[in-house]
Design a protein around this motif. Sequence first.
Motif, PDB file in Angstrom:
ATOM      1  N   LEU A 209      -9.066  -4.000  -9.720  1.00 60.94           N
ATOM      2  CA  LEU A 209      -9.081  -2.573 -10.021  1.00 60.94           C
ATOM      3  C   LEU A 209      -8.915  -1.741  -8.754  1.00 60.94           C
ATOM      4  O   LEU A 209      -8.207  -0.721  -8.762  1.00 60.94           O
ATOM      5  CB  LEU A 209     -10.373  -2.195 -10.739  1.00 60.94           C
ATOM      6  N   CYS A 210      -9.559  -2.139  -7.656  1.00 59.34           N
ATOM      7  CA  CYS A 210      -9.408  -1.412  -6.395  1.00 59.34           C
ATOM      8  C   CYS A 210      -7.946  -1.278  -6.012  1.00 59.34           C
ATOM      9  O   CYS A 210      -7.488  -0.213  -5.576  1.00 59.34           O
ATOM     10  CB  CYS A 210     -10.139  -2.137  -5.271  1.00 59.34           C
ATOM     11  N   ASN A 211      -7.208  -2.365  -6.172  1.00 63.73           N
ATOM     12  CA  ASN A 211      -5.805  -2.348  -5.776  1.00 63.73           C
ATOM     13  C   ASN A 211      -4.936  -1.609  -6.792  1.00 63.73           C
ATOM     14  O   ASN A 211      -3.964  -0.939  -6.426  1.00 63.73           O
ATOM     15  CB  ASN A 211      -5.324  -3.775  -5.537  1.00 63.73           C
ATOM     16  N   ARG A 212      -5.288  -1.699  -8.063  1.00 62.10           N
ATOM     17  CA  ARG A 212      -4.580  -0.898  -9.069  1.00 62.10           C
ATOM     18  C   ARG A 212      -4.729   0.594  -8.760  1.00 62.10           C
ATOM     19  O   ARG A 212      -3.755   1.353  -8.827  1.00 62.10           O
ATOM     20  CB  ARG A 212      -5.122  -1.209 -10.462  1.00 62.10           C
ATOM     21  N   LEU A 213      -5.926   1.009  -8.411  1.00 62.89           N
ATOM     22  CA  LEU A 213      -6.168   2.414  -8.093  1.00 62.89           C
ATOM     23  C   LEU A 213      -5.354   2.859  -6.884  1.00 62.89           C
ATOM     24  O   LEU A 213      -4.856   3.991  -6.837  1.00 62.89           O
ATOM     25  CB  LEU A 213      -7.658   2.650  -7.850  1.00 62.89           C
ATOM     26  N   GLN A 214      -5.198   1.971  -5.906  1.00 59.94           N
ATOM     27  CA  GLN A 214      -4.372   2.308  -4.741  1.00 59.94           C
ATOM     28  C   GLN A 214      -2.915   2.506  -5.141  1.00 59.94           C
ATOM     29  O   GLN A 214      -2.256   3.450  -4.689  1.00 59.94           O
ATOM     30  CB  GLN A 214      -4.469   1.203  -3.687  1.00 59.94           C
ATOM     31  N   LEU A 215      -2.407   1.611  -5.980  1.00 59.04           N
ATOM     32  CA  LEU A 215      -1.020   1.732  -6.424  1.00 59.04           C
ATOM     33  C   LEU A 215      -0.815   3.023  -7.215  1.00 59.04           C
ATOM     34  O   LEU A 215       0.175   3.737  -7.021  1.00 59.04           O
ATOM     35  CB  LEU A 215      -0.641   0.512  -7.275  1.00 59.04           C
ATOM     36  N   GLU A 216      -1.751   3.330  -8.094  1.00 55.63           N
ATOM     37  CA  GLU A 216      -1.648   4.555  -8.880  1.00 55.63           C
ATOM     38  C   GLU A 216      -1.739   5.790  -7.980  1.00 55.63           C
ATOM     39  O   GLU A 216      -1.036   6.783  -8.210  1.00 55.63           O
ATOM     40  CB  GLU A 216      -2.738   4.591  -9.946  1.00 55.63           C
ATOM     41  N   SER A 217      -2.582   5.716  -6.947  1.00 48.06           N
ATOM     42  CA  SER A 217      -2.725   6.868  -6.042  1.00 48.06           C
ATOM     43  C   SER A 217      -1.447   7.146  -5.273  1.00 48.06           C
ATOM     44  O   SER A 217      -1.200   8.279  -4.841  1.00 48.06           O
ATOM     45  CB  SER A 217      -3.884   6.636  -5.066  1.00 48.06           C
ATOM     46  N   MET A 218      -0.608   6.116  -5.103  1.00 43.79           N
ATOM     47  CA  MET A 218       0.667   6.280  -4.406  1.00 43.79           C
ATOM     48  C   MET A 218       1.783   6.735  -5.346  1.00 43.79           C
ATOM     49  O   MET A 218       2.907   6.974  -4.906  1.00 43.79           O
ATOM     50  CB  MET A 218       1.059   4.969  -3.730  1.00 43.79           C
ATOM     51  N   GLY A 219       1.486   6.823  -6.648  1.00 48.58           N
ATOM     52  CA  GLY A 219       2.460   7.355  -7.583  1.00 48.58           C
ATOM     53  C   GLY A 219       3.064   6.367  -8.551  1.00 48.58           C
ATOM     54  O   GLY A 219       3.952   6.727  -9.327  1.00 48.58           O
ATOM     55  N   LEU A 220       2.617   5.092  -8.536  1.00 54.80           N
ATOM     56  CA  LEU A 220       3.107   4.145  -9.531  1.00 54.80           C
ATOM     57  C   LEU A 220       2.509   4.484 -10.890  1.00 54.80           C
ATOM     58  O   LEU A 220       1.317   4.804 -11.004  1.00 54.80           O
ATOM     59  CB  LEU A 220       2.744   2.701  -9.164  1.00 54.80           C
ATOM     60  N   ALA A 221       3.327   4.419 -11.916  1.00 60.06           N
ATOM     61  CA  ALA A 221       2.866   4.714 -13.263  1.00 60.06           C
ATOM     62  C   ALA A 221       1.956   3.592 -13.754  1.00 60.06           C
ATOM     63  O   ALA A 221       2.266   2.412 -13.552  1.00 60.06           O
ATOM     64  CB  ALA A 221       4.055   4.871 -14.207  1.00 60.06           C
TER      65      ALA A 221
END
Length: 259
Positions: A209-221
């Motif tokens: 989840l930590c890494n998913r949140l990072q990806l989403e914070s960078m703009g990945l859908a």
Amino acid sequence: MIPQLYYYDLSERVTAFSTTRHGGVSLGNYASLNVNAYCGDTIEHITENRHLLCRSLHLSDTSCLVIPHQVHGNEVRRITEDFFRQPETVRQPLLEGVDAVMTDVRYVCVGVSTADCIPIFIYDPKHHCASAVHAGWRGTVVRIAEKTVASMMETYGSRPSEMKAVIGPGISLAAFEVGQEVYDAFCQARFPMELISERQQKWHINLPLCNRLQLESMGLAPENIAQSDICTYANVDDFFSARRLGIQSGRIFTGIVLR
């Protein structure tokens, strides 16, 4: 021997996979498909496993495999066509201290090694480039996933809204018990602790989840981020787990080939 690989449905133009523990020649806690040279396995077994993997991926030889020596940091290395023209004495130092590799070169395999840490693919279908990321808890704290997305944007002109990502097999929240110092490190890095942590007898951290949140914070859908949801600790018969087997054991290799 035929390597048994766990494949990801990322794109028809790529082959994305994680190795399992099956289909190689290594023994004991390295049994059987270990291709990592930094965990204590014999060079003979590593070499044979790499040959088996290349044949399975239809790659010309083991020089097509890019396997960095990871240090739980956030160094991202770009792999160009020139890299493959260099002798091993030049190539290997370029992979020292590297925890993410990115490329737009076809018919080579870039990847990372894990055994409870989180492997991540990031693929840009428009520019046909990809990254493989090793995110242990230290790499997660220093936001290697975010840095890799930023590196692809700068290098290839990638747009996060067009990127796809896969979070591969790694340790789950249920199995990832940590000390107070690890919990504090995530707090100091300003992670949303109410989302990514849980107090049981000790603290537990949700690395995927930590890494998913990072990806989403960078703009990945969110719909463009897939998760294997495989816990390596709970599935040690099929995937290497350092917490179950010890550090002197094999590593999962999570790689991607652009076709």
